[in-house]
Design an enzyme around this catalytic site. Structure first.
Site, PDB file in Angstrom:
ATOM      1  N   ILE A 262       0.956  -1.195   0.016  1.00 46.32           N
ATOM      2  CA  ILE A 262       0.111   0.169  -0.016  1.00 46.32           C
ATOM      3  C   ILE A 262       0.810   1.243  -0.142  1.00 46.32           C
ATOM      4  CG2 ILE A 262      -1.783   1.040   1.224  1.00 46.32           C
ATOM      5  CD1 ILE A 262      -2.419  -1.371   2.665  1.00 46.32           C
ATOM      6  N   THR A 263       0.837   2.119  -1.100  1.00 50.07           N
ATOM      7  CA  THR A 263       1.530   3.412  -1.221  1.00 50.07           C
ATOM      8  C   THR A 263       0.619   4.256  -0.256  1.00 50.07           C
ATOM      9  OG1 THR A 263       0.631   4.260  -3.168  1.00 50.07           O
ATOM     10  CG2 THR A 263       2.713   2.837  -3.294  1.00 50.07           C
ATOM     11  N   GLY A 264       1.373   5.159   0.385  1.00 49.90           N
ATOM     12  CA  GLY A 264       0.591   6.171   1.161  1.00 49.90           C
ATOM     13  C   GLY A 264      -0.024   5.865   2.104  1.00 49.90           C
ATOM     14  N   ALA A 265       0.516   4.974   3.195  1.00 57.23           N
ATOM     15  CA  ALA A 265      -0.195   4.203   3.986  1.00 57.23           C
ATOM     16  C   ALA A 265      -0.055   5.061   5.511  1.00 57.23           C
ATOM     17  CB  ALA A 265       0.461   2.788   4.288  1.00 57.23           C
TER      18      ALA A 265
ATOM     19  N   SER B 270      -1.293   7.871   6.131  1.00 59.11           N
ATOM     20  CA  SER B 270      -2.298   8.892   6.613  1.00 59.11           C
ATOM     21  C   SER B 270      -3.434   8.366   5.941  1.00 59.11           C
ATOM     22  CB  SER B 270      -1.813  10.280   6.318  1.00 59.11           C
ATOM     23  OG  SER B 270      -2.881  11.121   6.087  1.00 59.11           O
TER      24      SER B 270
ATOM     25  N   TYR C 207      -4.246  18.589 -10.848  1.00 57.27           N
ATOM     26  CA  TYR C 207      -4.559  17.345  -9.972  1.00 57.27           C
ATOM     27  C   TYR C 207      -5.488  16.611 -10.693  1.00 57.27           C
ATOM     28  CZ  TYR C 207      -6.671  14.830  -6.179  1.00 57.27           C
ATOM     29  OH  TYR C 207      -7.209  13.610  -5.362  1.00 57.27           O
TER      30      TYR C 207
END
Ligand SMILES: NC(=O)c1ccc[n+]([C@@H]2O[C@H](COP(=O)([O-])OP(=O)(O)OC[C@H]3O[C@@H](n4cnc5c(N)ncnc54)[C@H](OP(=O)(O)O)[C@@H]3O)[C@@H](O)[C@H]2O)c1
Length: 286
Positions: A8-11, A13, A164
């Site tokens: 999981i990337t960005g785990a 937060s 974005y």
């Protein structure tokens, strides 16, 4: 999920953290990534303490830096015989134009190129799994994006929302194009729109920017908790209901339509070529 390895990337937060907690409860082995070593270590401690979970490891990497994505992929490759689930979740929005250390507009580098590169570098580990699932977190913001990616690569054209939105359109097109290229294999690739989620998203731009993001979704009465926001990811990672389903977008655990341009296969091929060029990769998934 016992015995399955989920990356999981960005785990550290928000949505990724909540997905890690939920998959930990399902006994998955977890490789968690983020830039914040302290928050990563705290999460690993919490998961080991609170849940009867499998192996949990944190790996630090700034995904906006291609060298660090390559190092992360190498570290995962040396630790794991296979990857069963890859959750491409890390992401951010930037109020001002910034360049990554590789001289690439930061939104595109962080949200799209990072996951393009990581996924392709882990492809043989995904192939080594009995069945594998790649889940890429996009956003409803993809809907207003025009798909002219390179337009926002220049400071004079920068528009934070458009940059974005286009990076999230790139996430969606990547998920679909990967599905097309992997048709007939044991790997599926789907996108997720998590909806408006109360996380730290946009906080990197300061308190007011963060509040604007939260307020926007709250006023539309669509703001959900990170736990709720992560449910569709966990569903796609673990449910037998979605076995074999590939090249789709999901929200609230249901298949949903995405914008017409996100489904344009020719445009997706072009984006694939541009991404190969910008990462210096050979086409591993031809
Ligand atoms: N919140 C929403 O309403 C919403 C809506 C639609 C889509 N999304 C998408 O959901 C995903 C998760 O966002 P979130 O809402 O959970 O936001 P968040 O709370 O800010 O979490 C973002 C995560 O991404 C990581 N990250 C950011 N930049 C990074 C970088 N350069 N290198 C490595 N990791 C990085 C952060 O870790 P570190 O700080 O430790 O690096 C953090 O773990 C994003 O892709 C976002 O676009 C969010």
């Amino acid at each position: 999920m016992k015995g399955k390895t989920c990356v999981i990337t960005g785990a550290t937060s928000g949505i990724g953290r909540a997905a890690a907690v939920q998959l930990g409860r399902l006994w998955a082995d977890l490789i968690l990534t983020g830039r914040d070593e302290r928050r990563g270590a705290a999460l690993v401690r919490q998961l080991r303490r609170d849940h009867a979970s499998g192996n949990v490891h944190f790996m630090r990497a700034d995904l906006s830096v291609q060298r660090e994505v390559r190092e992360l992929a190498a570290a995962i490759r040396s630790r794991c015989a296979r990857v069963d689930v890859l959750i491409n979740n890390a992401g951010a929005r930037f109020d001002t134009f910034q360049l990554s250390p590789d001289n690439i507009e930061l939104t595109f580098a962080t949200n799209h190129l990072s996951h393009f590169l990581l996924t392709l570098l882990l492809l043989d580990k995904l192939q080594a799994a009995e069945v594998a699932r790649v889940i890429t977190v996009s956003s409803g913001a993809h809907g207003s994006a025009c798909g002219d990616f390179e337009r926002y690569f220049r400071a004079e054209n920068y528009d934070r929302k458009a940059a974005y939105g286009n990076s999230k359109l790139a996430n969606m097109m990547f998920a679909y194009e990967l599905a097309r290229r992997l048709r007939g294999t044991k790997i599926t690739s789907n996108a997720v729109d998590p909806g408006g989620v109360a996380t730290n998203f946009a906080r990197n731009n300061g308190f007011m920017s963060w509040m604007r993001h939260i307020g926007y979704h709250a006023l539309k009465r669509e703001l959900v908790s990170p736990k709720k926001g992560a449910e569709t990811i966990v569903f796609l990672a673990s449910s037998t209901v979605v076995e074999g389903i590939s090249g789709k977008c999901f929200s609230r655990k249901r298949e949903v339509p995405s914008s017409p341009i996100s489904q344009d296969a020719e445009a997706a091929k072009e984006l694939w070529g541009l991404s190969l060029e910008m990462t210096g990769l050979d086409d591993l998934s031809k």
